[in-house]
Design a protein around this motif. Structure first.
Motif, short mmCIF file in Angstrom:
data_model
loop_
_atom_site.label_atom_id
_atom_site.label_comp_id
_atom_site.label_asym_id
_atom_site.label_seq_id
_atom_site.Cartn_x
_atom_site.Cartn_y
_atom_site.Cartn_z
N LYS A 86 0.82 -1.21 0.00
CA LYS A 86 0.00 0.00 0.00
C LYS A 86 0.86 1.26 0.00
N PHE A 87 1.92 1.23 0.78
CA PHE A 87 2.83 2.38 0.83
C PHE A 87 3.51 2.58 -0.52
N ARG A 88 3.89 1.47 -1.17
CA ARG A 88 4.53 1.56 -2.48
C ARG A 88 3.58 2.17 -3.51
N LYS A 89 2.33 1.75 -3.50
CA LYS A 89 1.37 2.32 -4.44
C LYS A 89 1.14 3.80 -4.18
N ALA A 90 1.12 4.19 -2.91
CA ALA A 90 0.94 5.61 -2.58
C ALA A 90 2.11 6.43 -3.10
N VAL A 91 3.33 5.92 -2.94
CA VAL A 91 4.53 6.62 -3.43
C VAL A 91 4.49 6.71 -4.96
N GLN A 92 4.06 5.64 -5.61
CA GLN A 92 3.96 5.64 -7.07
C GLN A 92 2.99 6.72 -7.55
N ILE A 93 1.82 6.77 -6.96
CA ILE A 93 0.80 7.73 -7.38
C ILE A 93 1.31 9.16 -7.23
N VAL A 94 1.92 9.44 -6.07
CA VAL A 94 2.44 10.79 -5.84
C VAL A 94 3.54 11.13 -6.84
N SER A 95 4.40 10.17 -7.14
CA SER A 95 5.51 10.44 -8.06
C SER A 95 5.04 10.59 -9.51
N TYR A 96 3.88 10.00 -9.86
CA TYR A 96 3.38 10.12 -11.22
C TYR A 96 2.71 11.47 -11.48
N LEU A 97 2.20 12.10 -10.44
CA LEU A 97 1.38 13.32 -10.61
C LEU A 97 2.10 14.44 -11.37
N PRO A 98 3.38 14.75 -11.07
CA PRO A 98 4.02 15.86 -11.79
C PRO A 98 4.04 15.70 -13.30
N HIS A 99 4.04 14.44 -13.78
CA HIS A 99 4.08 14.21 -15.23
C HIS A 99 2.84 14.79 -15.92
N PHE A 100 1.71 14.86 -15.21
CA PHE A 100 0.46 15.31 -15.81
C PHE A 100 0.24 16.81 -15.63
N LEU A 101 1.21 17.50 -15.04
CA LEU A 101 1.12 18.95 -14.90
C LEU A 101 1.78 19.62 -16.09
N SER A 102 1.22 20.72 -16.55
CA SER A 102 1.84 21.47 -17.64
C SER A 102 3.07 22.20 -17.10
N TRP A 103 3.95 22.59 -18.02
CA TRP A 103 5.15 23.30 -17.60
C TRP A 103 4.82 24.68 -17.04
N VAL A 104 3.67 25.22 -17.39
CA VAL A 104 3.25 26.50 -16.81
C VAL A 104 3.05 26.33 -15.30
N VAL A 105 2.35 25.25 -14.92
CA VAL A 105 2.10 24.97 -13.50
C VAL A 105 3.41 24.62 -12.80
N ILE A 106 4.23 23.77 -13.43
CA ILE A 106 5.49 23.36 -12.81
C ILE A 106 6.40 24.56 -12.61
N ALA A 107 6.47 25.44 -13.61
CA ALA A 107 7.31 26.64 -13.46
C ALA A 107 6.82 27.50 -12.30
N GLY A 108 5.50 27.63 -12.15
CA GLY A 108 4.96 28.40 -11.04
C GLY A 108 5.35 27.81 -9.70
N ILE A 109 5.32 26.47 -9.61
CA ILE A 109 5.71 25.80 -8.36
C ILE A 109 7.19 26.07 -8.06
N TRP A 110 8.03 25.96 -9.07
CA TRP A 110 9.46 26.16 -8.85
C TRP A 110 9.80 27.62 -8.61
N PHE A 111 9.04 28.55 -9.19
CA PHE A 111 9.26 29.97 -8.90
C PHE A 111 9.05 30.24 -7.41
N GLU A 112 8.01 29.62 -6.84
CA GLU A 112 7.75 29.79 -5.41
C GLU A 112 8.81 29.06 -4.59
N PHE A 113 9.19 27.90 -5.06
CA PHE A 113 10.16 27.07 -4.33
C PHE A 113 11.53 27.74 -4.26
#
Length: 282
Positions: A86-113
């Protein structure tokens, strides 16, 4: 079920090949295009900025290919070591999510980071007595920002093929290894890694073919006047010349050159791999 996929490749990857002839013609909105031979290729290679964008493209792509390539493999091996399913599946799901974000959203996250005032990275630097830095406008840091953001976005998704190969290992091999007294490290190095060899070779060959694609969407979203000289790549150059300056034939020549180099690299790497290891991409 396969029809939408076939339609996508025909419309966006096969049909546009016919338009590549524009690199050899002087484009006319009204009337027939005029054949000019290699005129635009000569202009392309004679443009001082082309050497800079070619160098930036190769450097950024090489950094991604060499430094990011092992990360999905290591991540897949790490996931395989989790005993809790169950923990492995949770880690997989979380790690897959960034792939489905556009670079506009990702850039915004990294600008804040990476914000020099409230970003988490600079807060940590201040905590340890260092001065805050504006990584997004620093020429020496911007390529590493591209590398880190690409690794964060692709790590989980790219690990799927390697995790699938690991799941395909016969349980009898693990049982035999345990009976022979093998430890976990020996199982990983003697059983798991050999099963990853073919997908690793295939992915590497395909990555070599895309070495001229340094990431148009990513660079456009991270670009600014302070760092353009370090991250301006062929794709952004084609975008400016073709869509912004309306030099369609010139931009097509630049893109055709990029595609030709990619094709040569894929074929060369494939035949070299076949010669050295008897395994290639197909």
């Amino acid at each position: 079920m396969l029809l939408p996929c076939i339609a996508y490749f025909v419309i966006f990857h096969v049909w546009p090949i016919a338009g590549m002839k524009l690199a050899f013609y002087d484009y006319r909105i009204i009337g027939n295009d005029v054949y000019v031979g290699f005129k635009y290729f000569k202009e392309l290679f004679g443009t001082p900025i082309f050497g800079q964008v070619l160098r930036n493209t190769l450097i950024i792509s090489a950094m991604k290919m060499v430094l990011i390539f092992p990360i999905p493999i290591l991540f897949a091996l790490m996931l395989n070591e989790f005993a809790n399913g169950k923990f492995r599946k949770a880690v997989q799901i979380v790690s897959y999510l960034p792939h489905f974000l556009s670079w506009v959203v990702i850039a915004g996250i990294w600008f804040e980071f990476l914000s020099p005032t409230t970003g988490a990275v600079n807060e940590l630097l201040k905590l340890f007595g260092f001065h805050a830095q504006d990584f997004l406008t620093d020429k020496d840091s911007i390529r590493w920002v591209l590398l880190a953001s690409e690794a964060w976005r692709s790590m989980g998704w790219d690990s799927i093929i390697f995790l699938a190969a690991i799941m395909g290992v016969s349980p009898s091999l693990y049982e035999a290894a345990h009976l022979d007294g093998a430890n976990r490290w020996q199982i990983v190095t003697r059983i798991v890694l050999p099963h990853l060899y073919i997908p690793m070779v295939t992915i590497f060959i395909l990555n070599v073919g895309f070495i001229m694609n340094a990431g148009l969407d990513q660079v456009l979203n991270f670009a600014n006047s302070s760092v353009n000289s370090r991250i301006d790549i062929i794709d952004t150059y084609v975008y400016r010349m073709g869509l912004l300056n309306n030099q369609y034939s010139f931009a097509t020549a630049a893109n055709l050159f990029k595609s030709f180099i990619g094709l040569v690299l894929v074929l060369s790497t494939h035949f070299l791999s076949k010669r050295l290891t008897s395994k290639g991409a197909w």
